[in-house]
Design a protein around this motif. Structure first.
Motif, PDB file in Angstrom:
ATOM      1  N   ILE A  95       0.858  -1.184   0.000  1.00 40.81           N
ATOM      2  CA  ILE A  95       0.000   0.000   0.000  1.00 40.81           C
ATOM      3  C   ILE A  95       0.892   1.231   0.000  1.00 40.81           C
ATOM      4  N   MET A  96       0.549   2.209  -0.805  1.00 35.70           N
ATOM      5  CA  MET A  96       1.286   3.472  -0.821  1.00 35.70           C
ATOM      6  C   MET A  96       0.494   4.512  -0.032  1.00 35.70           C
ATOM      7  N   LEU A  97       1.173   5.175   0.878  1.00 36.09           N
ATOM      8  CA  LEU A  97       0.565   6.217   1.709  1.00 36.09           C
ATOM      9  C   LEU A  97       1.377   7.490   1.549  1.00 36.09           C
ATOM     10  N   GLY A  98       0.734   8.540   1.072  1.00 35.13           N
ATOM     11  CA  GLY A  98       1.415   9.819   0.889  1.00 35.13           C
ATOM     12  C   GLY A  98       1.225  10.729   2.093  1.00 35.13           C
ATOM     13  N   VAL A  99       2.329  11.224   2.645  1.00 36.19           N
ATOM     14  CA  VAL A  99       2.288  12.080   3.832  1.00 36.19           C
ATOM     15  C   VAL A  99       3.298  13.215   3.667  1.00 36.19           C
ATOM     16  N   PRO A 100       2.903  14.462   3.892  1.00 36.56           N
ATOM     17  CA  PRO A 100       3.882  15.553   3.861  1.00 36.56           C
ATOM     18  C   PRO A 100       4.979  15.352   4.900  1.00 36.56           C
ATOM     19  N   HIS A 101       6.185  15.853   4.584  1.00 32.81           N
ATOM     20  CA  HIS A 101       7.328  15.664   5.472  1.00 32.81           C
ATOM     21  C   HIS A 101       7.030  16.105   6.904  1.00 32.81           C
ATOM     22  N   ASP A 102       6.337  17.238   7.028  1.00 27.64           N
ATOM     23  CA  ASP A 102       6.248  17.893   8.334  1.00 27.64           C
ATOM     24  C   ASP A 102       5.148  17.350   9.234  1.00 27.64           C
ATOM     25  N   ILE A 103       4.349  16.375   8.767  1.00 27.53           N
ATOM     26  CA  ILE A 103       3.338  15.800   9.666  1.00 27.53           C
ATOM     27  C   ILE A 103       3.506  14.290   9.820  1.00 27.53           C
ATOM     28  N   ILE A 104       4.687  13.784   9.478  1.00 33.03           N
ATOM     29  CA  ILE A 104       4.969  12.371   9.758  1.00 33.03           C
ATOM     30  C   ILE A 104       4.806  12.126  11.257  1.00 33.03           C
ATOM     31  N   TYR A 105       5.366  13.029  12.044  1.00 34.59           N
ATOM     32  CA  TYR A 105       5.214  12.965  13.501  1.00 34.59           C
ATOM     33  C   TYR A 105       4.140  13.956  13.927  1.00 34.59           C
TER      34      TYR A 105
END
Length: 297
Positions: A95-105
């Motif tokens: 599964i591919m999940l796209g997340v902006p760098h700054d909200i990974i955490y």
């Protein structure tokens, strides 16, 4: 006499609480509005008390409804965990999940941990990029599930939380007091323009401290107390902190963290991942006002 609660009806009640109305709850659950309304009616009859307040323009939970939702979340979580743990081991894939760098955490690691426990043979590939690029990839069918940070929300978006943008500096730092103020932000960062507009609209003398595409470079510069940056509340690294400026720095706007799920991402594993992501953000959403109007039943 033993009485059992209908988990399907409880899931509908939780969906109404999360979505703000029956219409969006029915859409999320792939039920008709009348089916969802009937399930809530059965719950109200079982408890002999109203769970939804229908006196206004839309619907809202009563105090008893809020209490039941708290129990329902725990019951549904255990139900889903038991089913996934005992039946999901044959699922395999990617599964591919796209997340902006700054909200990974801080939320995504917990969602991934829970998903890996439930679907150990399904690999989640994180595509970490800027929101604009993730939206483009989603629109072209390259990624089926993405999170974004946006001032509003696009078509088909589900708002997971709303957070203010904050000035962020080094722990115990003082560079925010110096003039010209040194501001650090990656070139393509969505928040860069908001920081620049806020500074240009103030009487503060400032300059750009870093010319980079790297978030790590920005963090290193800020950690060294050589500049400040802007981040969503609660997403800063442990070695950074919000600047306690007491109004000395200009106000910044708020942003939404939005979830987009394509119609093609309808498999059991994909839907479980989406639900784990929702769960991770639910505490934030319960403390933030909803940007959506409340739908009538």
């Amino acid at each position: 006499m033993v009485r059992n609660l209908d988990l399907t009806a409880l899931r509908s009640l939780v969906a109404i609480a999360d979505c703000g109305g029956v219409t969006r709850a029915a859409s999320r659950l792939n039920f008709t509005q009348s089916a969802v309304s009937m399930q809530i009616k059965r719950l109200e009859e079982a408890f002999d008390m109203p769970l939804l307040d229908r006196t206004g323009r839309g619907v809202a939970l009563t105090s008893n409804g809020e209490q039941l939702v708290s129990y329902a979340r725990r019951m549904l979580s255990l139900n889903d965990e038991a089913i996934d743990r005992l039946t999901a081991h044959d699922y395999a894939g990617e599964i591919m999940l796209g997340v902006p760098h700054d909200i990974i955490y801080p939320h995504i690691p917990e969602a991934l941990r829970r998903f890996n426990a439930a679907f150990p043979r399904v690999r989640v590939n994180i595509v970490s990029s800027w929101s604009r690029e993730l939206i483009d990839k989603f629109a072209h069918g390259q990624i089926g599930i993405i999170l974004t940070t946006e001032r509003g929300f696009g078509e088909g978006a589900e708002v997971l939380t709303q957070k203010p943008l904050l000035w962020i500096g080094a722990q115990g730092g003082s560079c925010w007091r110096r003039r010209p103020l040194r501001f650090a932000s990656a070139r393509q960062c969505l928040f860069r323009a908001a920081g620049v507009r806020a500074l240009e609209g103030s009487a503060i003398s400032w300059e750009m401290a870093v010319d980079s595409e790297s978030d790590r470079t920005i963090e290193a510069t800020v950690r060294a107390d050589l500049a400040i940056c802007v981040m969503l509340e609660g997403t800063e690294a442990p070695f950074l902190e919000p600047v306690a400026h007491d109004g000395a720095l200009p106000e910044l706007p708020g942003y939404s963290v939005n979830l987009y799920v394509s119609e093609a991402a309808n498999g059991r594993a994909e839907q479980a991942l989406v639900e784990f992501v929702r769960d991770a953000y639910r505490h934030d959403l319960s403390q933030a006002p909803s940007p959506h109007p409340v739908a009538a039943p």
